[in-house]
Write a protein that holds these residues in place. Sequence first.
Motif, PDB file in Angstrom:
ATOM      1  N   UNK A 118      23.930 -17.835  -9.814  1.00 16.89           N
ATOM      2  CA  UNK A 118      24.039 -17.271  -8.546  1.00 16.89           C
ATOM      3  C   UNK A 118      25.238 -17.936  -7.579  1.00 16.89           C
ATOM      4  N   UNK A 119      25.238 -19.081  -7.602  1.00 26.22           N
ATOM      5  CA  UNK A 119      26.416 -19.722  -6.767  1.00 26.22           C
ATOM      6  C   UNK A 119      27.873 -19.357  -7.786  1.00 26.22           C
ATOM      7  N   UNK A 120      27.617 -19.634  -8.830  1.00 27.51           N
ATOM      8  CA  UNK A 120      28.769 -19.137  -9.939  1.00 27.51           C
ATOM      9  C   UNK A 120      29.362 -17.909  -9.505  1.00 27.51           C
ATOM     10  N   UNK A 135      31.581 -25.881 -14.417  1.00 24.80           N
ATOM     11  CA  UNK A 135      31.464 -27.335 -14.687  1.00 24.80           C
ATOM     12  C   UNK A 135      29.955 -27.789 -14.593  1.00 24.80           C
ATOM     13  N   UNK A 136      29.319 -27.414 -13.349  1.00 20.94           N
ATOM     14  CA  UNK A 136      28.012 -27.715 -13.051  1.00 20.94           C
ATOM     15  C   UNK A 136      27.077 -27.147 -13.952  1.00 20.94           C
ATOM     16  N   UNK A 137      27.437 -25.693 -14.566  1.00 15.89           N
ATOM     17  CA  UNK A 137      26.440 -25.180 -15.559  1.00 15.89           C
ATOM     18  C   UNK A 137      26.604 -25.731 -16.818  1.00 15.89           C
ATOM     19  N   UNK A 156      24.072 -29.361 -21.002  1.00 15.10           N
ATOM     20  CA  UNK A 156      24.081 -30.569 -21.739  1.00 15.10           C
ATOM     21  C   UNK A 156      22.592 -31.490 -21.412  1.00 15.10           C
ATOM     22  N   UNK A 157      22.505 -31.258 -20.156  1.00 12.71           N
ATOM     23  CA  UNK A 157      21.532 -32.154 -19.610  1.00 12.71           C
ATOM     24  C   UNK A 157      20.003 -31.632 -19.979  1.00 12.71           C
ATOM     25  N   UNK A 173      33.739 -20.525  -8.198  1.00 15.40           N
ATOM     26  CA  UNK A 173      34.510 -21.644  -8.145  1.00 15.40           C
ATOM     27  C   UNK A 173      34.360 -22.447  -9.483  1.00 15.40           C
ATOM     28  N   UNK A 174      35.186 -22.996 -10.095  1.00 20.57           N
ATOM     29  CA  UNK A 174      35.427 -23.612 -11.257  1.00 20.57           C
ATOM     30  C   UNK A 174      34.408 -24.809 -11.459  1.00 20.57           C
TER      31      UNK A 174
END
Length: 480
Positions: A60-62, A72-74, A79-80, A67-68
């Motif tokens: 949703x934030x993406x 990166x957070x996704x 990976x996590x 914002x790039x």
Amino acid sequence: MNEPTHAQPEAPQPTPTESRAHDPLAVALGNASLLGVGYLMLRRRRLAVAAAVVTVVLVSRLVSTARPAYEIAVLVWWVAVVAHGWFLASRGGSGVALRRDRVVALCVTLAVVLAVTLLRFDASSIGRSVTEARERGDCAGVLTAQDRVWFGHRVADAPLAARGDETVEACDRLRSARTELNTVLTGNTDALDEGFGTLASVLADPGNEKTVEKTLTGFLGSLPAKDPCTTVTVTEWLRDRKRSHDVLDRSAGTARRTAPAALVGCGDELMADSSWQNALAHYEQLLDRYPGDDLADKARKGARKATQSIELANVRSLLTPGGTGSQPAYCSRPAKYSGAKPMGKGTNRALFYTGNTYGQDYSDKLPGSWKATDAADAVLVVCMGEDTFGSSVRTCPYQGKSSGSTTYVTFHKIAVPVKVYEVRTGKLVAKRKIQINGSSCPSLITYFTSSDSDSGPPSTRYVTESKSNVRSAFRPLVVR
């Protein structure tokens, strides 16, 4: 005797069931879908729900920010959860893992990956269409292409979708600029600053050169406006605009191309409205800035006509009578009207003005062919001063009726001081006294006396002039 014994059969031991192990690969694959499938395989429902919620929040934030950093957070989150699922499954101990878990996890993840891949591919195609339309300067094509974007595209490639939105926004701003500039053509020249300010702000963003250029071309192509005076105002603004060293500087060329015809057209309109001073300014502006233009001759003729109209209006104002028996201001402050005919041979039509407070206006006895009706058709202006006694003509005796005394009365010509000006130049061409002859020594004269005495008639009197006498005196002034 030994009694027989009965042995109870030994109860069979239960066969131990095989323990169900969790396949780390299946769990990791399941979590790779970012839907918490791996946690569900581990029967960790709370973790599955939490993982899904985090995924929804990040996506949703993406989508909302594009914002790039959120991309990166996704990726970090992906990976996590994959690593965490593998770790949890590896601690479950030994046992038999079911092959179908891997199949289910692989199918779910592949479905998600395939969907995202297809959406990114489609988003990329839309992005190319938007870029190509923008590079053509085709804002309509930009809007058509970007209208195909939906939520799925924004999830799969939010930055690309956002760049398309920015291009659409730029086109919307250009549409506003076009509206502002169109109002300029109806006379609202204040909108020039706003319209060009919008164009400049859109141009400041890279990639918008063609769309800005097309918008500017559309506006410049609409010049000249219907009203030439509006066009003059627009071209003056474009001419004086500070150069920005970009596509907007093309406007200066349009101003140079359009201004001459607009200046002449506006000058002609102002002439028709009797606004001669403003008309002259427009004609002279063309001659100063574009002396080699094809319309320069027409501007020179217009300037001459405007100048003559100004001169004529001034002369008419100066010729306005100041009151009974007083000469107009022109007689002391003459001015030229270069459109008047020059003084020449034959009859030079004139305007006659008298300064006689109590005398008569001799112009009444002059032929109509000698007299002009207005400064526009006059060659001369004749200013007449106060009558004075001129040369003596004859002296005759008269006897007073009551006193019986004899008085000798001398009859004099009528001397009229005149100043003659040529209207074309405003110059004084004659200044002298003309003398009007007439009849003298009538058999009876009338005079006024006081009630108690009769001293006889005055010793000097004017001759009695006739039309022919007046015309003879004035002829040398107007007939050459």
